[in-house]
Design a protein around this motif. Sequence first.
Motif: not given
Length: 119
Positions: A14-15, A18-19, A21-22, A26-27, A29-30, A47, A49
């Motif tokens: 997930e990390q 998330s990185d 998509l950053a 802003t995310i 929900d995942f 995901v 956004m």
Amino acid sequence: MKLFIGNLSYDTTEQILSDALAEAGTIVDFHRPTDRETGNPRGFAFVTMDSQEAGEKAIDMLDGQKFDGRELKVNEAEDRRSNHPADRPARVSMKIPKQRPVDDRPLGKDGKRIRYKGI
């Protein structure tokens, strides 16, 4: 905007995702489903956004890109179909009239159909 990210490597965390998509936004929900039997993550994630623009930017950035050795498929998530009976289309009963089978036996001299003898 809710995104479907498919063809994820099982090693992708997930990390890491998330990185990636950053940069798009802003995310909110995942969700990465896991296999019921093994507990391992499945090959896709959902995901959410914070805006439509962020979702479209994420799609442009990641769709078709190689990520952890796999080509990602990223698009807008579709609504899940409901199993509630009220949401299903009504069934229509169609009664088809019975048709008599076609009798294609040849006619005899008396005008009646020739009867075949069983074997």
